[in-house]
Design an enzyme around this catalytic site. Structure first.
Site, mmCIF file in Angstrom:
data_model
loop_
_atom_site.group_PDB
_atom_site.id
_atom_site.type_symbol
_atom_site.label_atom_id
_atom_site.label_comp_id
_atom_site.label_asym_id
_atom_site.label_seq_id
_atom_site.Cartn_x
_atom_site.Cartn_y
_atom_site.Cartn_z
ATOM 1 N N LYS A 1 -44.055 35.616 -8.262
ATOM 2 C CA LYS A 1 -43.865 34.173 -8.210
ATOM 3 C C LYS A 1 -45.166 33.440 -7.912
ATOM 4 C CE LYS A 1 -42.104 34.752 -3.492
ATOM 5 N NZ LYS A 1 -42.095 33.860 -2.380
ATOM 6 N N GLN B 1 -30.051 23.985 -1.746
ATOM 7 C CA GLN B 1 -31.173 24.252 -2.651
ATOM 8 C C GLN B 1 -31.156 23.312 -3.833
ATOM 9 O OE1 GLN B 1 -30.855 28.395 -3.748
ATOM 10 N NE2 GLN B 1 -32.341 28.961 -2.170
ATOM 11 N N ARG C 1 -26.629 31.903 4.369
ATOM 12 C CA ARG C 1 -27.229 33.162 4.807
ATOM 13 C C ARG C 1 -27.012 33.324 6.299
ATOM 14 N NH1 ARG C 1 -32.716 32.478 1.182
ATOM 15 N NH2 ARG C 1 -31.584 32.366 -0.795
ATOM 16 N N CYS D 1 -28.478 32.126 -8.724
ATOM 17 C CA CYS D 1 -28.799 32.692 -10.036
ATOM 18 C C CYS D 1 -27.693 33.562 -10.623
ATOM 19 C CB CYS D 1 -30.119 33.442 -10.006
ATOM 20 S SG CYS D 1 -30.847 33.644 -8.413
ATOM 21 N N HIS E 1 -32.705 27.168 -13.044
ATOM 22 C CA HIS E 1 -32.987 28.424 -13.734
ATOM 23 C C HIS E 1 -33.245 28.165 -15.210
ATOM 24 C CE1 HIS E 1 -30.787 29.867 -10.126
ATOM 25 N NE2 HIS E 1 -31.847 30.636 -10.118
ATOM 26 N N ASP F 1 -31.913 23.858 -6.862
ATOM 27 C CA ASP F 1 -32.213 25.059 -7.635
ATOM 28 C C ASP F 1 -32.251 24.785 -9.136
ATOM 29 O OD1 ASP F 1 -32.888 27.669 -7.728
ATOM 30 O OD2 ASP F 1 -30.940 28.449 -7.093
ATOM 31 N N HIS G 1 -36.921 31.046 -11.947
ATOM 32 C CA HIS G 1 -36.223 30.335 -10.879
ATOM 33 C C HIS G 1 -37.206 29.308 -10.326
ATOM 34 C CE1 HIS G 1 -33.597 34.038 -10.149
ATOM 35 N NE2 HIS G 1 -34.614 34.523 -10.820
HETATM 36 ZN ZN LIG Z 1 -32.541 31.846 -8.586
#
Ligand SMILES: [Zn+2]
Ligand SMILES: [Zn+2]
Length: 622
Positions: free
Chosen positions: A440, A351, A333, A304, A355, A353, A486
């Site tokens: 979330k 991911q 990570r 993000c 946004h 991902d 997200h």
């Molecule tokens: Zn994010």
């Protein structure tokens, strides 16, 4: 007592019974703590350096437990002052219980943070770290010849504990600290009835057969290398096909919903994460590095902050919003080695991902769009029912969250409204389960053998737009603060695949199967090999993943091999097929809808399989 409470009491009582049985069987048994865990219980036990328990000892311990159960002792409570309790611990030779009581005495009203208050014999209702008043008494329970410091509750007597089985023993440090003595943690599972216990053990057996680490190796999907390092899976050609097919599906659904693809580097300067809050929040999990010029960089743990910089690169009007970016990319990570396991927990995470940069007034519509994408994807992957959790802040403890309580209340309310409009009250709230930047919606999928996994999320974020000063120009020509959503649909490829491989037991539908059709030649005659090779070329021209087995093995052996690889369609190619009398495909049993194999013209077969792949059919159309 509710069924759930009764089951808890049964499991908890069994921890006492097991500790009692071990105390009868071994000398000098020193007890740590024995809490209830999912599906059962454990007890941490110190038997001295000489005695090492193994599964071979379980029969004897279970037998002794059955005696205690048959003797049907009542669980009797008694209260002692903390000083009396310490005398007991001393006389009983229980140094770990002594340590707990000492802590209690020294700290007065403060309870050890690492332990369950049940284990310390403290009154019910004390759940935080501070008791409402100084603690003067602790509670003990006795069943027959065994007494333990404990708050309860238990079943009435040892005869009422249901069905159990000891499962495993593992090393565990006292109170989880590696400078403390090492104890032996003996685990058991327990259910109200023998039938439920049997069902659970059968499920475990099925889970063992489906273990994604086992199937990942058998089906050649991914590997790990000691040279590359733990938690860094390497995807083989087959695994990459599977992964990419699943991702392509997610991305096609997103594109229908107006997303645009972006791409970003995997590194960033420290500055970005200081601004986003990740530097302090994730400092232990960040892979950091210093450049030769002395600048601090990090591998990205999230996407993000990078994406905000694409949004922020030019002035945005309310007319441009919502702006939706998608990006399948890796984050890194630094998970602790002990936490890593197969694909479930990794250090390099892919991911899928996305946004959305939106106005506050657009949150509802955008959340609904993302929800539709999630639902379509999971239903197509055979997860019919998704359970919903609204994950919120913890109003009692706001320390871990960015932004004020008022903002949290209103955004939680907004997501709650979206959920309720869609499913009424068919959801549950996870207090304290939110991300640090906003609430979330979590989607939990139940797999083929009944286990639930949290996979997709839609997260609302009002903090990063604040931190990065993201705005759009509104109708009045003024800057207006925007919000971000997200949404990772698979969550991460690795975790999703750990679940999906086990859900399907490696029997992937045609559309994402690494190998869709396998051709088995009955001999090595040039005419056979030529037919096989032409057929493969025609299949490939239609986009099919079609392979050949021209080895010298018997046809029976080749068929068994194709079954082991869980190939959806297998074609045996011999005289009959070459002479043009059509194909009789063998269909993997879970895909077949009718029993009898049909005879099909070559082109019809290839076209049908290609159509199945395109439509992402879960069953064969042949
Ligand atoms: Zn994010
Ligand atoms: Zn107890």
């Amino acid at each position: 007592m509710s069924e759930q409470d009764n089951l808890y009491a049964m499991r908890h009582s069994l921890a006492h019974i097991m500790a009692g049985a071990i105390t009868r069987l071994y000398s000098g048994v020193k007890l740590g703590v024995g809490p209830v865990v999912e599906n059962g219980f454990y007890y941490d036990i110190d038997l001295g350096p000489e005695v090492k328990l193994s599964e071979d000892d379980f029969g004897r311990i279970e037998e002794e437990m059955q005696k205690i159960i048959a003797e049907d002792y009542v669980f009797e409570q008694s209260m002692k002052s903390v000083d009396e309790a310490m005398v007991w611990a001393h006389e009983a030779g229980q140094p770990y219980k002594m340590e707990l009581l000492n802590d209690l005495k020294r700290e007065g009203t403060t309870i050890a943070k690492d332990l369950d208050t049940t284990m310390m014999g403290l009154p019910a209702g004390i759940s935080g770290t501070t008791a409402p008043q100084p603690i003067t008494e602790v509670s003990f329970y006795t069943d027959g010849d065994f007494t333990d410091l404990c708050r309860g509750p238990h079943v009435e007597s040892t005869g009422k504990v249901g069905a159990f089985k000891l499962m495993r023993v593992a090393g565990a440090y006292w109170r989880g600290k590696d400078t403390n003595p090492q104890m032996q943690r003996v685990y058991g599972v327990a259910f109200a009835t023998p039938k439920e216990l049997r069902q659970y053990l059968d499920m475990l057996e099925e889970a063992r057969k489906r273990d994604h680490r086992k199937l990942g190796a058998e089906l050649d999907l991914f590997v790990f290398s000691d040279l590359v390092g733990a938690g860094l899976p390497l995807w083989t050609p087959r695994g990459t096909v599977l992964k990419n097919q699943l991702d392509a599906f997610v991305q096609s659904l997103r594109d229908e919903a107006g997303f645009e693809q972006v791409s970003i580097p995997h590194l960033t300067k420290k500055d970005l994460y200081e601004r986003s809050g990740h530097w302090s929040k994730f400092k232990d999990e960040l892979f950091r590095m210093t450049t030769r010029e002395g600048h601090e960089f990090a591998m990205k743990p999230m996407n993000c902050p990078h994406h905000t910089q694409i949004y922020a690169a030019q002035p945005r009007s309310y007319r441009d919003l919502p702006i939706r970016y998608r990006d399948t990319t890796m984050v890194y990570r630094d998970e602790q080695s002990g936490e890593l396991g197969g694909l479930s927990r990794v250090r390099g995470i892919t991911q899928d991902d996305a946004h959305v940069f939106a106005r506050v007034s657009q949150i509802d519509d955008e959340a609904r769009v993302l929800w539709r994408v999630i639902e379509t994807f999971y239903n197509s992957c055979g997860f019919e029912q998704l359970r919903l959790r609204l994950s919120t802040h913890d109003p009692e403890n706001m320390a871990g969250y960015a932004g004020g309580a008022e903002k949290w209340e209103s955004t939680v309310g907004q997501l709650r409204a979206v959920i309720e409009e869609k499913v009424g009250d068919d959801y549950f709230t996870g207090v304290g389960e939110a991300a640090f930047y906003g609430p979330k919606i979590d989607f939990m999928a139940r797999d083929a053998i009944g286990r639930e996994h949290q996979l997709a999320t839609i997260q609302l974020d009002f903090n990063q737009p604040e931190g990065f000063d993201l705005t759009c120009t509104n109708e009045a020509g003024e800057p207006e603060r925007i919000v971000m959503l997200h949404c990772a649909v698979m969550g991460s490829h690795e975790r999703f695949l750990s679940v999906y491989i086990e859900h399907t037991a490696g029997k992937f539908p045609v559309w994402c199967a690494p190998e869709q059709v396998r051709l088995l030649s009955v001999n090595q005659e040039p005419s056979t090999l030529q037919f096989v090779s032409e057929l493969q070329a025609r299949g490939r021209a239609l986009g099919l993943r079609i392979t050949t087995d021209n080895s010298n093995e018997s046809v029976g052996k080749k068929i068994r091999s194709a079954e082991m690889w869980k190939v959806p369609y297998t074609l045996v190619i011999g005289e009959k097929e070459i002479s043009g009398s059509g194909l009789a495909p063998r269909i993997r049993s879970d895909l077949a809808t009718s029993g009898e194999p049909k005879n099909l013209a070559v082109e019809d077969f290839l076209q049908s399989v290609a159509a199945e792949a395109r439509s992402r059919a879960s069953q064969s159309t042949l």
